[in-house]
Design an enzyme around this catalytic site. Structure first.
Site, mmCIF file in Angstrom:
data_model
loop_
_atom_site.group_PDB
_atom_site.id
_atom_site.type_symbol
_atom_site.label_atom_id
_atom_site.label_comp_id
_atom_site.label_asym_id
_atom_site.label_seq_id
_atom_site.Cartn_x
_atom_site.Cartn_y
_atom_site.Cartn_z
ATOM 1 N N SER A 124 0.969 -1.291 0.015
ATOM 2 C CA SER A 124 0.062 -0.086 -0.103
ATOM 3 C C SER A 124 0.737 1.202 -0.175
ATOM 4 O O SER A 124 2.009 1.173 0.470
ATOM 5 C CB SER A 124 -0.633 -0.151 1.244
ATOM 6 O OG SER A 124 -1.369 1.196 1.427
ATOM 7 N N TYR A 148 -1.676 -0.944 10.938
ATOM 8 C CA TYR A 148 -2.117 -1.472 9.609
ATOM 9 C C TYR A 148 -1.048 -1.065 8.450
ATOM 10 O O TYR A 148 -0.340 -2.171 7.944
ATOM 11 C CB TYR A 148 -3.286 -0.888 9.079
ATOM 12 C CG TYR A 148 -3.393 -1.153 7.662
ATOM 13 C CD1 TYR A 148 -3.801 -2.459 7.162
ATOM 14 C CD2 TYR A 148 -3.662 -0.091 6.609
ATOM 15 C CE1 TYR A 148 -3.923 -2.528 5.549
ATOM 16 C CE2 TYR A 148 -3.539 -0.081 5.161
ATOM 17 C CZ TYR A 148 -3.580 -1.736 4.840
ATOM 18 O OH TYR A 148 -3.699 -1.619 3.504
ATOM 19 N N LYS A 152 2.309 -3.528 6.785
ATOM 20 C CA LYS A 152 2.643 -3.575 5.340
ATOM 21 C C LYS A 152 4.108 -3.600 5.270
ATOM 22 O O LYS A 152 4.870 -4.229 4.409
ATOM 23 C CB LYS A 152 2.111 -2.629 4.451
ATOM 24 C CG LYS A 152 0.457 -2.587 4.286
ATOM 25 C CD LYS A 152 -0.040 -4.116 3.548
ATOM 26 C CE LYS A 152 -1.543 -4.160 3.177
ATOM 27 N NZ LYS A 152 -1.707 -5.492 2.870
#
Ligand code: NAD
Ligand code: UD1
Length: 337
Positions: A124, A148, A152
């Protein structure tokens, strides 16, 4: 060629399954359906007039995953499965770290055991945090503002280590900017559970009357109209990027990161105007305080994907809004029945 798609029933996964089937691949989906529905894959089959195989399996369950690899000769894996809600990740960091990291580690171990070494991973643009410079290049500093985003970054690191340990691996890390839009049929699209965190699903829910008005998070940013700027990308363009990345894995080894964005930035007000034009609806809105962790401006430099993968996003903002609107209208009519 058989492609295993983890999280294939989800938003980006389902659109990618459509493009894979259209391109003649056999598709095997592993999804525990925590954030998606089986009916989505029925729609995928009906859109493409082709069949796929779904295993309703949790990636944390290695034994069941082994069985999937025993039942099919898998050539490559596209790994979408994971948790993605930023706010929830702040409230439940251990759940996010455990799910996103362990699922990926399990998957790689099972792949290794079955001699499958080609992997496309959903990373992302969140890995760039608040970028110092735009457009953002793949070489920009990596940082994240929430758990979050950190999952990644950690997964990217794990995959780089896996590929460094054995040159059998070929791994593509695709850093998506802001996917919106839906398939032209209006039959598959983004379906957030609860109150949407992201801009486009919130707008479409206001347009159909599920929500009263949109809160614009801050109009005092140093941008032309004071609202934040993002690189919105049509989910079908994004899906096609995965096919290009898969193709590239055949002739490469190691790990490569690619930005998948359009290279254009649009403000929140510009997105609202484009949506109003596309739908003919007026979106009631109010300006609210800034949202913590928001970057004022971010958009991609997607030159590397164009040069290495031969991929370029083609669909513009108006088309993204038209397709999001078609999907939301379709869903509302279905729900009303
Ligand atoms: P999504 O939630 O619609 O799809 C994810 C799918 O994974 C769901 O179908 C869910 O049921 C499945 N899943 C979750 N945990 C699982 C588990 N333990 N085992 C098996 N299946 C599991 O999300 P999406 O928007 O399609 O995103 C796909 C990927 O792209 C995610 O990894 C996400 O972090 C990443 N991503 C998304 C965006 C975005 O804006 N949508 C942006 C950047 C990156
Ligand atoms: C968010 C996540 C990011 C994730 C991305 C795609 C945060 C801080 N970042 O990014 O990690 O990768 O989604 O899933 O949550 N906006 C409003 N009103 C709303 C919703 C959004 O004004 O109701 C604004 C936001 O302030 C932002 C823009 O719209 O300026 C886009 O928001 P969003 O769709 O959530 O995407 P990102 O902020 O880029």
């Amino acid at each position: 060629m058989s492609i295993l798609v983890t999280g294939g029933a989800g938003y980006i996964g389902s659109h990618t399954c459509v493009e894979l089937l259209n391109a003649g691949f056999d598709v095997v989906v592993v999804d525990n359906l925590t954030n998606s529905r089986e009916i989505t894959l029925k729609e995928v089959e009906s859109i493409t007039n082709k069949n796929l195989t779904l295993y309703s399996v949790d990636l944390l369950d290695s034994e069941s995953l082994h069985k999937v690899f025993e039942n099919h000769t898998i050539d490559a894996v596209i790994h979408f499965a994971g948790l993605k809600a930023v706010g929830e990740s702040v409230e439940k960091p251990l759940y996010y770290y455990e799910t996103n990291l362990r699922t990926t580690i399990n998957l790689c171990k099972v792949m290794e055991a079955h001699h499958v070494h080609k992997l496309v991973f959903s990373s992302s643009a969140t890995v760039y945090g608040i970028p110092e410079q735009v457009p953002v290049l793949e070489t920009a500093p990596i940082q994240a503002t929430n758990p979050y985003g950190r999952t990644k970054i950690m997964i990217e690191d794990i995959l780089r280590d896996v590929a460094a340990a054995s040159d059998k691996w070929s791994i593509s890390l695709l850093r998506y900017f802001n996917p919106i839009g839906a398939h032209k049929s209006g039959r598959i699209g983004e379906e957030p559970s609860g109150i949407p965190n992201n801009l486009m699903p919130y707008i479409t829910q206001v347009a159909v009357g599920i929500r009263d008005e949109l809160s614009v998070f801050g109009d005092d940013y140093p941008t032309e109209d004071g609202t934040c700027v993002r690189d919105y990308i049509h989910v079908v363009d994004l899906a096609l990027g995965h096919l290009k990345a898969l193709e590239k894995l055949d002739s490469s080894s190691g790990t490569q990161a690619y930005n998948l964005g359009t290279g254009n930035g649009y403000s929140v007000f510009q997105v609202i105007s484009a949506f109003e034009e596309a739908s003919g609806k007026t979106i009631p809105k109010k300006v609210a305080p800034r949202r913590a962790g928001d970057a004022p401006v971010t958009y991609a430099d997607a030159t590397k994907a164009e040069q290495d993968l031969g991929w370029k996003a083609e669909r513009g903002l108006l088309e993204m809004c038209e397709d999001s609107w078609r999907w939301q209208s379709h869903r509302s009519k279905q729900n009303a029945k």
